[in-house]
Structure formats: C-alpha cells, structure tokens
Design an enzyme around this catalytic site. Structure first.
Site, short mmCIF file in Angstrom:
data_model
loop_
_atom_site.label_atom_id
_atom_site.label_comp_id
_atom_site.label_asym_id
_atom_site.label_seq_id
_atom_site.Cartn_x
_atom_site.Cartn_y
_atom_site.Cartn_z
N PRO A 166 -27.70 119.12 -5.24
CA PRO A 166 -27.04 119.46 -3.56
C PRO A 166 -27.40 118.45 -2.59
O PRO A 166 -28.52 117.93 -2.52
CB PRO A 166 -27.64 120.84 -3.21
CG PRO A 166 -28.40 121.29 -4.52
CD PRO A 166 -28.66 119.98 -5.34
N GLU A 167 -26.39 117.95 -2.01
CA GLU A 167 -26.49 117.04 -1.05
C GLU A 167 -26.22 117.90 0.27
O GLU A 167 -25.95 118.91 0.29
CB GLU A 167 -25.33 115.71 -1.22
CG GLU A 167 -25.76 114.89 -2.49
CD GLU A 167 -24.70 113.82 -2.71
OE1 GLU A 167 -24.52 113.08 -1.71
OE2 GLU A 167 -24.27 113.76 -4.01
N ARG A 169 -34.01 123.16 -13.40
CA ARG A 169 -35.04 122.05 -13.25
C ARG A 169 -36.36 122.25 -12.39
O ARG A 169 -37.22 121.48 -12.40
CB ARG A 169 -34.30 120.59 -12.98
CG ARG A 169 -33.38 120.28 -13.85
CD ARG A 169 -32.38 119.18 -13.34
NE ARG A 169 -33.47 117.98 -13.59
CZ ARG A 169 -32.79 116.82 -13.47
NH1 ARG A 169 -31.60 116.56 -13.16
NH2 ARG A 169 -33.51 115.52 -13.75
#
Length: 280
Positions: A2-3, A116
């Site tokens: 996500p940016e 992750r």
DNA sequence: AATGGCGCCTGAACGC
DNA sequence: TGCGTTCAGGCGCCAT
C-alpha cells in the site's frame, strides 16, 4: 503494497463505521513488525475517534471515557507494510491465517490481514509523543499540503545528490509515492528516473510535483491499486493498476510513443520507464 | 549529514 | 511433480 492512495482509501472506508465504537476485546496473532506496546486489555473500554492518516501511517485515537485527554489523545499507529489490508465488518468473521490483529467493538470488528507481517499496530500515549511521534517525525510534507509549494519542492531537490526516483521513494521530499506511483509520476512528468535531483530545474520540479499530486489523487479516486492483496475495508479492490502507464509493463509499447517500456533496478527496486518520453 | 544496503517475512511465479 | 531461485506495493536501522 500500500502506498498513500491505498492507505487513504482504507482510512475513508473504515472511518465511518468505527468512530464512536467502544472496544470490547483485542486479539493478536503472530508478531508484526513491532510489539503492540501495551497489554491487550488496556484497550478494552476505550472509544474510537476519527481515523487519520499521515503519509502511509494510520492513526486511530482510542480515548478512555471520562478521562480528559486534552489535545493529544492516545491511540494506535498502524501501517500496512507491503501486504497488509484493514477490514471492518459489523460481524466478525472467523479469523483467517494471516489475520494478526483484531479489534472487537460494539459497532463491529476491525482487523489487519498481512501475510508478510511487515505491517504494524503500535500503541502510543499520543500522536505527538513516542513511539508515534518518533515514527512520524521523519516524514516529509503531505502531497496536498498547501505549504508544499513548487519552489520549496525544487529547493528540496537541490539539496539531494541521489537519482530522482530514489528521492521520491524516500518520502523526504513528499510522502506518499511508493514504487508504483513514483514510476507513474516520473513518466507523466517526462523525467528520466535516473536524473540527479540537483539537475532538475524549477519548471520541471513544478511539473513533477503536479504529476505526483495528480497520480495520487487519481489513484485515490480509482480505489487504489490492487496488484495482489489490497482491498478497502469493505473488501473492494482498487483499479488504478489498469491505467498505469509504465509500472509492471516492461516490453509493452509506451502509450504515447510506442517505444517498449524498460525495466531497470535502482536501490534494489524495479523502475519502469519509457526511454524516449522520459529525459534527463 | 547524507547515502547505500540489509533485513524483516511469506507466497507466487518461473526455470530446470 | 518437485525443488531452488527470484521477485513483490515499505521502511527503520546500521555502517560508511
């Protein structure tokens, strides 16, 4: 993953349902990037305020009812890392294998799914005190902050000696552009990602800042980019990746000139660019 | 002070 | 089919 756009889309899709909710229980699964920093039970009974965003971090105020907290209430600082997504639902589903944080409230359940586990949920006694303040302190200006003028952006570029792509990724000139949106903004600005920052003149700097703002704004409108894991708090995927001009398009013809898009590696990250449209 | 590299993790896609 | 390698949206930390 996500940016800034994905984080903002998340914030908007969570905020309404959660505000005013009273925490009933907290669950933690496998460790995330950092420990929560307080006993789980300390959060029970607190009431959620309006979720805010700074860069790619989210801040959820959690106030203790009846206690005057002043201007800087305590809360949770959250980050989605590379593969995280937040969800909110009135009824908590059975936890999935990658759900490592769940906040049960009287209005529904907020949970973080993050295979992750580069993401984080950290308690802080205030946004302006450690640990939240320490993590937020290094962030550059928000892309839509009126104080971030083209002149200031250009001046900041002049200070740096790195290639411009890496400077954008660092978040010190402006927060929010990660690997996808840095590539896209540089393409739209017609700037070679390898160009040394100090070599960019005032006009090109102004153009680059404008394209960073455009790309981030349009990505928010499109619901973000869903390459793999990302979805908003209601489970909806984003669509900006479909309109990406260069990211992930190695070998495909440039949408402007037809030249094959190239991939190169900068600071161990893939950079996609058009060798003809983007100049030093 | 600024910069480059590492490491944190898992899963998917690929080559042999 | 199976195994090893490479890569993936981020970012704090360390050594230089």
């Amino acid at each position: 993953m996500p940016e800034l756009p994905e984080v903002e889309v998340t914030r908007r899709s969570v905020a309404g349902g959660l505000q005013g909710a009273r925490v009933q229980a907290v669950e933690m699964g496998l460790p995330l990037r950092w420990p929560l920093g307080c006993p789980l039970d300390d959060l029970v009974g607190r009431v959620a305020g309006a979720m805010a965003r700074r860069g790619k971090y989210l801040w959820l105020p959690l106030v203790v009812p009846g206690v005057a907290e002043g201007e800087d209430p305590p809360g949770l600082l959250m980050h989605l890392g590379m593969s995280g997504a937040l969800s909110f639902a009135p009824q908590a589903p059975a936890p999935g294998p990658w759900d490592h944080f769940r906040l049960h409230t009287d209005q529904g359940c907020l949970w973080l799914t993050d295979p992750r586990r580069f993401g984080a949920v950290v308690y802080s006694a205030g946004r302006q005190v450690a640990p939240a303040a320490t993590l937020l302190a290094r962030l550059g200006p928000e892309p839509f902050d009126p104080a971030l003028t083209p002149a200031r952006f250009h001046a900041a570029l002049q200070q740096r000696r790195t290639p411009v792509k890496q400077a954008l990724l660092s978040g010190e000139l402006v927060v929010g552009a990660g690997n996808i949106y840095a590539c896209e903004a540089l393409f739209l600005a017609g700037i070679d990602p390898r160009t040394p920052c100090a070599q960019i003149g005032p006009q090109r700097a102004a153009r680059l800042l404008a394209r960073v703002q455009d790309v981030l704004a349009q990505a928010i409108t499109a619901g973000g980019s869903t390459l793999k894991d990302f979805h908003d708090a209601n489970g909806a995927a984003g669509h900006y990746q479909e309109s990406a001009r260069v990211y992930g398009r190695e070998g495909e013809p440039c949408s402007v000139c037809g030249t094959p898009i190239r991939r190169l590696v900068q600071a161990q990250r893939s950079t996609y660019h058009c060798p003809k449209c983007q100049r030093r």
